[in-house]
Design a protein around this motif. Structure first.
Motif, PDB file in Angstrom:
ATOM      1  N   ALA A   1      42.652  30.721  43.301  1.00 45.43           N
ATOM      2  CA  ALA A   1      41.448  31.410  43.752  1.00 45.43           C
ATOM      3  C   ALA A   1      41.984  32.380  44.784  1.00 45.43           C
ATOM      4  O   ALA A   1      43.196  32.164  45.304  1.00 45.43           O
ATOM      5  CB  ALA A   1      40.739  30.370  44.378  1.00 45.43           C
ATOM      6  N   PHE A   2      41.424  33.288  45.240  1.00 48.86           N
ATOM      7  CA  PHE A   2      41.676  34.297  46.240  1.00 48.86           C
ATOM      8  C   PHE A   2      40.371  34.492  47.349  1.00 48.86           C
ATOM      9  O   PHE A   2      39.254  34.222  47.071  1.00 48.86           O
ATOM     10  CB  PHE A   2      41.833  35.515  45.537  1.00 48.86           C
ATOM     11  N   ALA A   3      40.882  34.748  48.558  1.00 45.62           N
ATOM     12  CA  ALA A   3      39.878  34.958  49.732  1.00 45.62           C
ATOM     13  C   ALA A   3      39.037  36.375  49.334  1.00 45.62           C
ATOM     14  O   ALA A   3      38.263  36.439  49.827  1.00 45.62           O
ATOM     15  CB  ALA A   3      40.856  35.184  51.022  1.00 45.62           C
ATOM     16  N   SER A   4      39.550  37.187  48.747  1.00 43.60           N
ATOM     17  CA  SER A   4      39.059  38.464  48.260  1.00 43.60           C
ATOM     18  C   SER A   4      37.978  38.257  47.423  1.00 43.60           C
ATOM     19  O   SER A   4      37.844  37.456  46.629  1.00 43.60           O
ATOM     20  CB  SER A   4      39.976  39.580  47.691  1.00 43.60           C
ATOM     21  N   GLU A   5      36.935  39.346  47.416  1.00 44.71           N
ATOM     22  CA  GLU A   5      35.997  39.552  46.647  1.00 44.71           C
ATOM     23  C   GLU A   5      36.203  39.517  45.012  1.00 44.71           C
ATOM     24  O   GLU A   5      35.596  39.062  44.302  1.00 44.71           O
ATOM     25  CB  GLU A   5      34.946  40.518  46.854  1.00 44.71           C
ATOM     26  N   ALA A   6      37.306  40.011  44.621  1.00 40.95           N
ATOM     27  CA  ALA A   6      37.903  40.188  43.447  1.00 40.95           C
ATOM     28  C   ALA A   6      39.114  39.796  43.235  1.00 40.95           C
ATOM     29  O   ALA A   6      39.984  39.688  44.302  1.00 40.95           O
ATOM     30  CB  ALA A   6      37.872  41.430  42.800  1.00 40.95           C
ATOM     31  N   PRO A   7      39.746  39.054  42.275  1.00 39.89           N
ATOM     32  CA  PRO A   7      40.981  38.495  42.141  1.00 39.89           C
ATOM     33  C   PRO A   7      42.140  39.662  42.402  1.00 39.89           C
ATOM     34  O   PRO A   7      42.059  40.772  41.900  1.00 39.89           O
ATOM     35  CB  PRO A   7      41.171  37.903  40.719  1.00 39.89           C
ATOM     36  N   ASP A   8      43.166  39.172  43.130  1.00 46.14           N
ATOM     37  CA  ASP A   8      44.081  40.218  43.709  1.00 46.14           C
ATOM     38  C   ASP A   8      45.446  39.862  42.976  1.00 46.14           C
ATOM     39  O   ASP A   8      46.495  40.418  42.847  1.00 46.14           O
ATOM     40  CB  ASP A   8      44.409  40.366  45.062  1.00 46.14           C
TER      41      ASP A   8
END
Length: 664
Positions: free
Chosen positions: A609-616
């Motif tokens: 899981a990522f803190a950004s709005e889209a997976p980085d």
């Protein structure tokens, strides 16, 4: 020129799975059986019995009662071929080999066993393309049909185990030669016949008897799929040309007339409201006949829990207008049921669930299920270290079919729960109600209202949330089996705008998609490749404006095996899991059946899981492992062991998962 006409019975014997359906039915219960009849079947000893029997066949023989007047023998094979397949085929077909751990009763039992080996081995060699074999079996140095063979055996057994030698010269491998598909009446080629490649009968290919037998079913299905309900293979000629070392095959087919669907008659549906079945037969009169259409109708009706069985009976003649009458017979399931389930994971925690259900609540196929679950997280929550690790969930789920039309179902669920995770502890009441519209047998769309009142404790403290959302969920599933698929794919896509009532932080939108696919590498479905990809994103809100229970988390048996529950997720500056605004997961499995009930599953998982709005994809985690499957009538029992491939300092060294059903 030497030719051999191969009898149809020999071809059937070469294909046991097909031959079984043509044999006489087993004796009725209570019919006397010979007391000394050998058998290689044994009762199972608990859940692990089949596993232990697989690696130690002597356990089976040890559980059987001793044979009276047992005649031990020593068996040896002399196979004149360097092909390993030939030797294994001979040994696998041999009753002498298969039953050697269970000595026969007396000289007569040994001779019967030896005499049965010749035809069995010959048929097995047919199955792999050898039609000129020479098989010789000796018992104590003599032919089993020698006049004084019983005396010879009795004399030999006094000196020790009776020597038995099976000598096999398989002869040359035959290949397919001339293949003809002819009209049974005119004896002329059928112009609309399937290709030889689709039948597996291409000239020059090894002439497997199993392929010849299987081709009859393919031929019949070809014309039935083309609208001929009475298609059948009337006869066939199978000739082995020894000079050319080839097998020539002629099929005589009677396609029968082309038909359309006519009137449908329903029997046995008095436990349902009037016209319940008729309203779901969406096959208009005049529709071209297709067995696939009937099969899909049968599967669709069986999805209703109130229906135990659906038998579709095609008439044995057409109506004057060329249509085929069809009768549908249905039977009810028991109206109520109870049960329990359990799951264990060394990383996710454990749960025990008891449930009660009604399958036909008001007579219209309505279902109601009540669940009561208790769970134990198994470790301290990182976000709330002093939290009680026990959780619970009491839930009710209701479904009413045909709320607007026969294609529209009402679904509703409500629950009161306490959930303990590493990222938060939640106490909540939830309610979800919506209408699902089925476009066809594979695709559906559900629009719902989603309400939640909860109190959530995490690293920021205790917060109350009242959330209202409108989820749109699209599902597509064309797999062949809901519990254990071997082909097809599944897709689920969800979009849900929701608001925290009383909060002015806007209306975030949750987007989530899951895709899985399955592919069997062989016809017996013993080797299946399975893959899964999932991704999601939360749009229109900052991370801390999203309630903790609505954020994305990865890790554990349902997503990334081998890692602790939620552990592959963003953390705050103190190293505590807080969840993310997006995620990505992928899994790959090779599902291998060792026996009918035992399977092994090597697998590879990845995700984060990522803190950004889209997976980085910067912090991807990987794991691999091996699973054991015990296949039951209600689905496979799963036991997986997974190991992290790039663990962090807070990750464990392995994960164990036990549950019912495949991982995806």
């Amino acid at each position: 020129m030497l030719v051999t006409v191969v009898a149809p019975q020999a071809l059937l014997a070469a294909s046991p799975a097909l031959a079984q359906s043509s044999q006489q039915p087993p004796p009725a219960s209570g019919t006397a059986q010979p007391a000394t009849q050998p058998t290689n079947e044994a009762p199972q000893s608990g859940l692990l019995g089949p596993i232990l029997d697989l690696f130690n066949p002597s356990r089976v023989a040890a559980r059987e009662p001793p044979t009276i007047d047992a005649t031990p023998y020593h068996l040896s094979f002399e196979v004149k071929s360097t092909d390993r397949e030939v030797r294994s085929t001979v040994e696998d077909a041999s009753n002498l080999e298969r039953l050697k751990a269970r000595p026969p009763a007396g000289a007569a039992g040994l001779i019967r066993r030896a005499l049965s080996d010749g035809p069995a081995i010959n048929a097995a060699l047919y199955s792999i393309g050898y039609y000129g074999s020479n098989i010789r079996i000796t018992v104590a140095g003599n032919s089993p049909d020698a006049p004084n063979i019983f005396d010879i055996v009795e004399a030999s057994r006094k000196r020790g185990p009776v020597p038995v030698v099976v000598t096999v010269d398989p002869g040359p491998l035959f290949h397919f030669g001339r293949i003809a598909i002819l009209d049974a009446k005119t004896r002329r080629p059928l112009a609309d016949a399937p290709s030889l490649a689709s039948l597996g009968l291409q000239p020059g290919e090894p002439a497997l008897a199993t392929t010849v037998v299987r081709s009859e079913t393919v031929l019949t299905n070809h014309w039935r799929d083309a609208g001929h309900p009475f298609a059948r293979v009337v006869d066939k000629d199978v000739v082995a040309d020894h000079a050319m070392r080839q097998l020539d095959v002629s099929f005589y087919v009677e396609p029968g007339p082309r038909a359309t669907f006519g009137r449908f008659t329903v029997n046995g549906a008095d436990f349902l409201t009037p016209r319940f079945i008729e309203d779901r037969i969406d096959i208009a009169p005049g529709t071209p006949y297709s067995p696939d259409v009937l099969n899909r109708l049968r599967r669709r009706l069986l999805e209703y829990e109130a229906i135990a069985s659906v038998r579709i009976i095609e008439a044995d003649h057409l109506d004057p207008d060329g249509s085929l009458p069809v009768t549908i017979e249905v039977s009810p399931r028991k109206p109520h049921y109870i049960g329990f389930s359990a799951s264990y994971s060394s990383t996710d925690g454990s749960a025990i669930n008891g449930y009660w259900g009604a399958r036909n609540l008001f007579g219209g196929g309505e279902t109601l299920r009540l669940d009561a679950q208790v769970s134990w997280f198994g470790q301290k929550s990182e976000a709330v270290p002093d939290a009680d690790p026990f959780g619970y969930k009491v839930a009710a789920t209701f479904m009413k079919p045909g709320i607007i039309t026969a294609r529209d179902d009402l679904l509703a669920s409500a629950a009161v729960l306490r959930e303990v995770t590493n990222a938060y502890v939640r106490e909540a009441g939830t309610f979800l109600a919506g209408i699902r519209h089925r476009f066809n047998d594979e695709a559906s769309l559900q629009v719902s209202i989603d309400l939640e009142q909860s109190r959530v404790e995490d690293t920021t403290g205790i917060n109350d949330y009242f959330i209202a959302g409108v989820p749109f969920e699209f599902n597509y599933d064309n797999t062949d089996n809901r519990l254990d698929p071997s082909k097809g794919f599944r897709f689920t896509g969800t979009a849900e705008p929701f608001a925290q009532l009383g909060d002015a932080n806007g209306v975030p939108t949750l987007l989530n998609a899951r895709f899985s696919t399955y592919y069997a590498l062989d016809e017996a479905k013993k080797y299946i490749l399975a893959g899964r990809v999932a991704a999601g994103s939360m749009l229109g809100a900052d991370l801390y404006d999203i309630p903790p229970q609505r954020r994305f988390y990865v890790g554990g048996g349902g997503s990334l095996r081998g890692y602790d529950y939620q552990s592959a997720s963003p953390r705050n500056e103190d190293g505590i899991i807080i969840g993310g605004r997006s995620y990505f997961e992928a899994s790959f499995e090779a599902r291998i059946r060792v026996t009918d009930t035992i399977g092994v599953v090597p697998f590879f998982d990845m995700g984060s899981a990522f803190a950004s709005e889209a997976p980085d994809f910067d912090e991807m985690k990987y794991s691999a492992g091996i699973g054991l499957r015990y296949y039951t009538a209600i689905g496979p029992l799963r036991f997986d062991v997974a190991f992290p491939l790039n663990p962090g300092p807070d990750d464990g060294s392995y994960g164990i998962y036990v549950s019912l059903g495949q991982a995806f």
